[in-house]
Write a protein that holds these residues in place. Structure first.
Motif, PDB file in Angstrom:
ATOM      1  N   LYS A 208     -14.901  10.445  -8.513  1.00 35.72           N
ATOM      2  CA  LYS A 208     -14.175  10.779  -7.284  1.00 35.72           C
ATOM      3  C   LYS A 208     -15.050  11.576  -6.321  1.00 35.72           C
ATOM      4  CE  LYS A 208      -9.916  12.969  -5.620  1.00 35.72           C
ATOM      5  NZ  LYS A 208     -10.606  13.774  -4.589  1.00 35.72           N
ATOM      6  N   GLU A 209     -15.842  12.494  -6.860  1.00 37.65           N
ATOM      7  CA  GLU A 209     -16.716  13.306  -6.020  1.00 37.65           C
ATOM      8  C   GLU A 209     -17.803  12.465  -5.359  1.00 37.65           C
ATOM      9  OE1 GLU A 209     -18.224  16.223  -8.665  1.00 37.65           O
ATOM     10  OE2 GLU A 209     -16.306  17.260  -8.914  1.00 37.65           O
TER      11      GLU A 209
ATOM     12  N   CYS B  67      -8.229   8.146  -4.644  1.00 37.04           N
ATOM     13  CA  CYS B  67      -7.104   9.074  -4.743  1.00 37.04           C
ATOM     14  C   CYS B  67      -6.849   9.373  -6.222  1.00 37.04           C
ATOM     15  CB  CYS B  67      -5.863   8.450  -4.103  1.00 37.04           C
ATOM     16  SG  CYS B  67      -4.343   9.390  -4.338  1.00 37.04           S
TER      17      CYS B  67
ATOM     18  N   GLN C 125     -17.520   9.274  -4.483  1.00 38.97           N
ATOM     19  CA  GLN C 125     -16.993   8.159  -3.697  1.00 38.97           C
ATOM     20  C   GLN C 125     -16.002   8.640  -2.636  1.00 38.97           C
ATOM     21  OE1 GLN C 125     -18.041   5.022  -4.258  1.00 38.97           O
ATOM     22  NE2 GLN C 125     -19.251   5.584  -6.039  1.00 38.97           N
ATOM     23  N   SER C 126     -15.900   7.852  -1.584  1.00 37.42           N
ATOM     24  CA  SER C 126     -14.787   8.024  -0.646  1.00 37.42           C
ATOM     25  C   SER C 126     -13.730   6.994  -1.025  1.00 37.42           C
ATOM     26  CB  SER C 126     -15.268   7.793   0.792  1.00 37.42           C
ATOM     27  OG  SER C 126     -15.806   6.492   0.930  1.00 37.42           O
ATOM     28  N   ASN C 127     -12.584   7.057  -0.422  1.00 39.09           N
ATOM     29  CA  ASN C 127     -11.522   6.086  -0.700  1.00 39.09           C
ATOM     30  C   ASN C 127     -11.062   6.099  -2.150  1.00 39.09           C
ATOM     31  OD1 ASN C 127     -11.424   5.146   1.958  1.00 39.09           O
ATOM     32  ND2 ASN C 127     -13.038   3.653   1.582  1.00 39.09           N
TER      33      ASN C 127
ATOM     34  N   ASP D 243      -7.137  10.454   3.892  1.00 37.09           N
ATOM     35  CA  ASP D 243      -8.191   9.510   4.249  1.00 37.09           C
ATOM     36  C   ASP D 243      -8.121   9.145   5.727  1.00 37.09           C
ATOM     37  OD1 ASP D 243     -10.393   7.875   3.401  1.00 37.09           O
ATOM     38  OD2 ASP D 243      -9.107   6.114   3.602  1.00 37.09           O
TER      39      ASP D 243
END
Length: 244
Positions: free
Chosen positions: A69-70, A76, A72-74, A100
């Motif tokens: 998660k850290e 949840c 990557q974007s997009n 986002d």
């Protein structure tokens, strides 16, 4: 006709290649915790829409999920720990997606909508209301951002949910979300901790909602050093390797 056939076969070949790449991550049936990063990176571009990452408590699933998660974007992340109803899960998802959204008037509009969402009982109306709302939200954000990147929703701690929240409700939400363009889901659980009715329900519903199960069986390569400390592991690490 030849061109159409070629394109379809090419797409089929790409899908098979992505699945093969995911399979190559493993040696036999064993998977180390740190390989979760590889699985999720491949998952973004694979033909799978929903996967389960299964492994015992304390083996490192959440640690590497959060690392992903850290990086990557997009993405949840929602923990199901203590969740009593699907309504609270959907509300968390809605506000996670809002994060986002670009800053400005549109984001303020989404937050105003969010206040109204808090007053809705999705469990009463069913997913027929919640899913179209989420789909429209993602579509609006993607349009404003000018991109259609894959959005991955991760649901962790399935076995730690409250008894009032049904397994079938969680899997139903996963199945519905994957029908939205550019949304994929990851379920993280210690499946062995499900018992009785929960285990039976999971078996009955998971086949429809989950495309692939990845079983984490071993700690990450760096786990012993992190637990024991660098200096201790430097002394005994060589002995362990010789023993193996």
């Amino acid at each position: 006709k030849k061109i159409t056939y070629y394109r379809r076969s090419t797409l089929s070949c790409i899908n098979r290649t992505n699945k093969i790449n995911l399979e190559k991550i493993f040696q036999g049936d064993k998977m180390k915790a740190d390989q979760i990063l590889n699985v999720l990176n491949q998952f973004k571009n694979s033909s799978y829409r929903s996967v389960l990452i299964d492994g015992n408590w304390g083996i490192g699933k959440t640690k590497y999920i959060m690392k992903f998660k850290e990086q990557q974007s997009n993405v949840c992340y929602i923990s199901l720990f203590g969740k009593k109803d699907i309504n609270s899960v959907i509300q968390d998802l809605y506000f996670c997606i809002i994060e986002d959204a670009p800053r400005g008037k549109l984001k303020k509009h989404y937050r105003t909508m969010g206040e109204k969402v808090n007053n809705l009982r999705f469990s009463y109306f069913g997913l027929s209301l919640a899913i179209p709302l989420i789909a429209d939200l993602r579509k609006s954000i993607s349009k404003e951002l000018g991109k259609k990147d894959t959005f991955i929703v991760i649901f962790d701690d399935l076995e730690r949910k409250h008894d009032d929240l049904g397994i079938e409700e969680v899997l139903g939400l996963l199945d519905s979300l994957t029908k939205i363009d550019n949304i994929k889901t990851v379920l993280v659980a210690a499946k062995d901790q499900l018992n009785g009715k929960n285990a039976e329900t999971f078996t009955n519903y998971s086949e429809k909602a989950i495309d692939r199960i990845y079983k984490v069986t071993d700690y990450a390569e760096e786990a012993p050093e992190e637990i024991l400390g660098h200096h201790v592991w430097k002394v005994i690490g060589g002995l362990v390797e010789n023993f193996e």
